[in-house]
Design an enzyme around this catalytic site. Structure first.
Site, PDB file in Angstrom:
ATOM      1  N   ASP A 220       0.872  -1.166   0.000  1.00 45.63           N
ATOM      2  CA  ASP A 220       0.000   0.000   0.000  1.00 45.63           C
ATOM      3  C   ASP A 220       0.919   1.229   0.000  1.00 45.63           C
ATOM      4  OD1 ASP A 220      -2.334   1.648   0.417  1.00 45.63           O
ATOM      5  OD2 ASP A 220      -1.757   1.760   2.528  1.00 45.63           O
TER       6      ASP A 220
ATOM      7  N   ASP B   4      -0.186   5.083   1.008  1.00 44.98           N
ATOM      8  CA  ASP B   4      -0.448   6.046   2.074  1.00 44.98           C
ATOM      9  C   ASP B   4      -0.393   5.369   3.442  1.00 44.98           C
ATOM     10  OD1 ASP B   4      -0.986   7.433  -0.208  1.00 44.98           O
ATOM     11  OD2 ASP B   4      -2.875   8.283   0.485  1.00 44.98           O
TER      12      ASP B   4
END
EC number: 3.1.3.3
Length: 320
Positions: free
Chosen positions: A104, A106
């Protein structure tokens, strides 16, 4: 019968002797036989090789999976879990031989939530943050939450990406982790519910192989300036899309999913962990930590290399 390993990783610089004794007592209270203890990082990280123990009635009434699930639940409830992470997994050929690692973006590869950085330009960061938190906790469907947040960005300057790149703060240990994984021959990808302009920047900066994220649509306003129109364009990279992309990349690279690992912090990262051979919830929300294959709450994301079973000496060699 399968062999297992519990990796103990201290949040501090070391595990004190008394804490180590508590740790071993806790593990011995589980249906586990400790076979060997190996130091991965002096005084701080230990690999505890073990095998499951079945009672006479359990051997016929319970499957190995059920015992595994009970041990994982006990680890999640362990009272010292806020000081020492315990990662419980199979000790097989896929543990170290990861061929694909998916991240991922953020709050994983970078510390910030990009949509909140953009929202600051419009003074709507508080509203966006509330929606983001609800989505990360699994309280709101990701597509709905993204649409609601993006709508708040309507009218913001659509050429802010270069400015935002300067504001990104890469997570401690990023460069060491990705360099070591590349040295092992891993393919690396970032799959983000954020935006492709910054996902591509992260990809280029860390030397990743793939980047997929969302696209903010733009329009020309009455003053002739390019601004966001409050909508996205193209496919939304939500949890299900992330899982599809893991499968897509694995197929393209001829990699077994058992040799893939996914790392993230939000509910929308759970599907990609589910299709991968292993998953790590990185400083994640409580619900995600409970549902993910493992959790890691230290301050360096490169500690993931210990989860793969590498010693400090091996890591140094990978980083040469």
């Amino acid at each position: 019968m399968s062999q297992y390993v519990i990796t103990a990783i201290a949040h501090a610089d070391k595990i004190e002797p008394a804490a180590f004794m508590e740790l071993t007592r806790f593990i011995e209270s589980l249906p586990i036989k400790i076979n060997n203890i190996k130091t991965l990082s002096e005084d701080r990280v230990f690999d505890i090789s073990c095998s499951l123990v079945f009672s006479d009635n359990e051997s016929t009434q319970e499957h190995e999976y059920d015992i595994f699930a009970k041990i994982k639940e006990a680890i999640l409830e362990w009272e010292n879990g806020d000081k020492i992470d315990l990662i419980f997994q199979k000790q097989d050929e896929y543990r170290q031989d990861k061929r694909l690692v998916i991240f991922d973006m953020d709050s994983t590869l970078i510390y910030q939530e990009v949509i909140e950085l953009i929202a600051a330009y419009a003074g709507v960061e508080d509203e966006v943050e509330k929606i983001t938190t609800a989505a990360m906790n699994g309280e709101i469907d990701f597509k709905e939450s993204l649409a609601r947040r993006v709508k708040l960005l309507k009218g913001i300057d659509g050429t802010i990406w270069e400015d935002l790149k300067k504001k990104l703060q890469f997570t401690k240990g990023d460069f060491e982790l990705t360099k070591a994984l590349k040295a092992k021959g891993c393919k690396l990808a970032v799959l983000s519910g954020g935006f492709i302009e910054l996902a591509n920047f992260v990809k280029e900066t860390l030397g990743l192989d793939y980047a997929y994220a969302n696209n903010l649509n733009t329009e020309i306003n009455s003053e002739g300036k390019k601004v966001f129109n409050g909508e996205t364009i193209g496919d939304i990279v939500d949890g299900n899309k992330k899982a599809e992309l893991v499968q897509f990349i694995a197929d393209k690279e001829s990699i077994e999913l058992r040799a893939a690992m996914a790392v993230g912090d939000g509910s929308n990262d759970l599907p990609m962990m589910g299709v991968s051979g292993f998953g790590v919830a990185w400083n994640a929300k409580p619900r995600v930590q409970r549902l993910a294959p493992s959790k890691l709450n230290t301050d360096k994301i490169s500690d993931i290399l210990y989860i793969l079973g590498h010693t400090d000496e091996e890591i140094k060699e990978l980083l040469k």
